[in-house]
Scaffold this motif. Structure first.
Motif, PDB file in Angstrom:
ATOM      1  N   PHE A 166      17.845  -0.279  -2.507  1.00 51.62           N
ATOM      2  CA  PHE A 166      16.444  -0.572  -2.801  1.00 51.62           C
ATOM      3  C   PHE A 166      16.324  -1.909  -3.596  1.00 51.62           C
ATOM      4  N   HIS A 167      15.212  -2.412  -3.359  1.00 50.49           N
ATOM      5  CA  HIS A 167      14.749  -3.732  -3.861  1.00 50.49           C
ATOM      6  C   HIS A 167      15.442  -4.852  -3.134  1.00 50.49           C
ATOM      7  N   LYS A 168      16.189  -4.577  -2.166  1.00 51.72           N
ATOM      8  CA  LYS A 168      16.846  -5.573  -1.308  1.00 51.72           C
ATOM      9  C   LYS A 168      16.181  -5.691   0.058  1.00 51.72           C
ATOM     10  N   TYR A 169      15.237  -4.792   0.348  1.00 53.55           N
ATOM     11  CA  TYR A 169      14.614  -4.797   1.655  1.00 53.55           C
ATOM     12  C   TYR A 169      13.100  -4.955   1.513  1.00 53.55           C
ATOM     13  N   ASP A 170      12.446  -5.291   2.618  1.00 54.03           N
ATOM     14  CA  ASP A 170      10.988  -5.376   2.633  1.00 54.03           C
ATOM     15  C   ASP A 170      10.387  -3.979   2.699  1.00 54.03           C
ATOM     16  N   SER A 171       9.274  -3.771   2.017  1.00 51.37           N
ATOM     17  CA  SER A 171       8.613  -2.465   1.979  1.00 51.37           C
ATOM     18  C   SER A 171       7.149  -2.595   2.346  1.00 51.37           C
ATOM     19  N   SER A 172       6.656  -1.656   3.129  1.00 53.40           N
ATOM     20  CA  SER A 172       5.241  -1.551   3.467  1.00 53.40           C
ATOM     21  C   SER A 172       4.853  -0.086   3.469  1.00 53.40           C
ATOM     22  N   ILE A 173       3.560   0.176   3.530  1.00 54.36           N
ATOM     23  CA  ILE A 173       3.057   1.544   3.568  1.00 54.36           C
ATOM     24  C   ILE A 173       2.148   1.718   4.773  1.00 54.36           C
ATOM     25  N   LEU A 187       6.496   5.334   4.026  1.00 58.06           N
ATOM     26  CA  LEU A 187       7.061   4.120   3.461  1.00 58.06           C
ATOM     27  C   LEU A 187       7.931   3.492   4.552  1.00 58.06           C
ATOM     28  N   VAL A 188       7.733   2.209   4.832  1.00 58.40           N
ATOM     29  CA  VAL A 188       8.438   1.522   5.908  1.00 58.40           C
ATOM     30  C   VAL A 188       9.330   0.447   5.308  1.00 58.40           C
ATOM     31  N   GLU A 189      10.635   0.539   5.572  1.00 60.27           N
ATOM     32  CA  GLU A 189      11.600  -0.439   5.083  1.00 60.27           C
ATOM     33  C   GLU A 189      12.210  -1.187   6.262  1.00 60.27           C
ATOM     34  N   SER A 190      12.523  -2.476   6.061  1.00 57.62           N
ATOM     35  CA  SER A 190      13.179  -3.225   7.135  1.00 57.62           C
ATOM     36  C   SER A 190      14.030  -4.350   6.567  1.00 57.62           C
ATOM     37  N   ASP A 191      14.899  -4.851   7.417  1.00 51.26           N
ATOM     38  CA  ASP A 191      15.729  -6.004   7.106  1.00 51.26           C
ATOM     39  C   ASP A 191      14.827  -7.226   6.962  1.00 51.26           C
ATOM     40  N   PRO A 192      14.806  -7.894   5.805  1.00 49.85           N
ATOM     41  CA  PRO A 192      13.873  -9.005   5.592  1.00 49.85           C
ATOM     42  C   PRO A 192      14.222 -10.266   6.355  1.00 49.85           C
ATOM     43  N   ARG A 193      15.412 -10.347   6.916  1.00 46.40           N
ATOM     44  CA  ARG A 193      15.816 -11.592   7.573  1.00 46.40           C
ATOM     45  C   ARG A 193      15.583 -11.554   9.071  1.00 46.40           C
ATOM     46  N   SER A 194      16.331 -10.736   9.778  1.00 46.46           N
ATOM     47  CA  SER A 194      16.255 -10.749  11.239  1.00 46.46           C
ATOM     48  C   SER A 194      15.467  -9.590  11.817  1.00 46.46           C
ATOM     49  N   ARG A 195      15.022  -8.655  10.952  1.00 48.06           N
ATOM     50  CA  ARG A 195      14.230  -7.512  11.380  1.00 48.06           C
ATOM     51  C   ARG A 195      14.952  -6.722  12.471  1.00 48.06           C
ATOM     52  N   PHE A 215       6.216  -8.156   5.633  1.00 50.23           N
ATOM     53  CA  PHE A 215       5.847  -8.097   4.221  1.00 50.23           C
ATOM     54  C   PHE A 215       4.446  -8.640   3.997  1.00 50.23           C
ATOM     55  N   ARG A 216       3.489  -8.212   4.838  1.00 50.28           N
ATOM     56  CA  ARG A 216       2.148  -8.759   4.798  1.00 50.28           C
ATOM     57  C   ARG A 216       1.367  -8.486   3.510  1.00 50.28           C
ATOM     58  N   PRO A 217       1.478  -7.314   2.861  1.00 48.62           N
ATOM     59  CA  PRO A 217       0.632  -7.056   1.691  1.00 48.62           C
ATOM     60  C   PRO A 217       0.805  -8.040   0.546  1.00 48.62           C
ATOM     61  N   CYS A 218       1.935  -8.718   0.475  1.00 47.47           N
ATOM     62  CA  CYS A 218       2.188  -9.615  -0.655  1.00 47.47           C
ATOM     63  C   CYS A 218       2.661 -10.968  -0.153  1.00 47.47           C
ATOM     64  N   HIS A 219       1.987 -12.025  -0.575  1.00 47.78           N
ATOM     65  CA  HIS A 219       2.350 -13.368  -0.145  1.00 47.78           C
ATOM     66  C   HIS A 219       3.119 -14.085  -1.261  1.00 47.78           C
TER      67      HIS A 219
END
Length: 258
Positions: free
Chosen positions: A130-137, A147-155, A215-219
């Motif tokens: 945790f805190h290493k991946y992108d999170s959305s709801i 809760l949706v987690e994904s690889d922040p680089r290549s998805r 990671f749309r909710p936060c820019h």
């Protein structure tokens, strides 16, 4: 409206649609155009919105912040505009979600219509995860919070979690959510934050995640557009490479007719 540490999303009644998901594209030189992902072409120009920032959308409706810091929603097809916050509660079902994300102090909270308080889900994961991946709801059509987690680089992968119903004391539990490996045959429109029933005839693929930015909710940092459909069952990713030639500032999946 949002800060790097706090994400908020309002989910109204889950709309139904008789058409496949479409894409609204926002070129950097302004305006909004409608793209058909099945035909692979631009359908029409939806107009210019000078000085506006598009914060969210629900179907054809866009949440817009204009150059004068006025907040309103607009139907991109009819151009009907409703200033905010002058909306009245019409009694429809809704779910309000919060995702508070700080190292060592992360939780997700939600409240449905009829609830007298928020339900908190402290997010406690293994330190390496945790805190290493992108999170959305997101919210399912049955009203379940994900809760949706994904690889922040290549998805290249996505993980889905829901509240663990067997946890009696979430504040002192090692794990407060449990992983789910399917959307139950539905499809998740991550840009909108909800699921819809799959429909082969309409091109809505089951157990698939439609997204343009995860990671749309936060820019909090620049994120390149990544217009894709990810299939949970096959763990495969389909990208719309033909859109790379367009100088796009943003794009959003939506359901036509809603």
């Amino acid at each position: 409206m949002n800060s790097p540490d706090q994400h908020r999303s309002l989910k109204l009644t889950i709309p139904q649609s008789s058409r496949s998901p479409g894409l609204m594209l926002f070129p950097r030189d302004g305006g909004c155009v409608l793209y058909d992902p099945i035909e692979g072409n631009i359908q029409t120009n939806l107009g210019d919105f000078p000085g506006c920032r598009f914060l969210a959308n629900s179907g054809n409706w866009l949440l817009v912040l204009d150059s004068g810091s006025n907040l309103y929603i607009i139907d991109v097809f009819s151009k009907e505009t409703i200033p905010l916050p002058s909306l009245e509660d019409d009694g429809k079902e809704y779910v309000v979600l919060w995702l508070f994300d700080l190292p060592g102090h992360s939780y997700m909270s939600f409240c449905k219509n009829g609830d007298s308080h928020y339900t908190d889900i402290p997010l406690v994961f293994d330190d390496y995860a945790f805190h290493k991946y992108d999170s959305s709801i997101a919210v399912t059509s049955s009203g379940e919070v994900l809760l949706v987690e994904s690889d922040p680089r290549s998805r290249t992968w996505f993980r889905l979690y829901k509240k663990d119903p067997d946890v009696e004391d979430p504040d002192h539990a090692c794990h407060t959510v449990t992983e789910v490996h399917s959307l139950g045959g539905e499809a998740l429109l991550l840009d909108l934050g909800f699921t819809v029933p799959a429909n082969k005839a309409l091109g809505i693929k089951p157990d698939s995640i439609y997204f343009t930015r995860h990671f749309r909710p936060c820019h909090c940092s620049p994120r390149d557009l990544d217009i894709c459909v990810y299939n949970l069952a096959t763990q495969s990713l389909h990208r719309y490479h033909n859109l790379n030639k367009m100088d796009l500032m943003d794009a959003r999946w939506f359901l036509p007719g809603n």
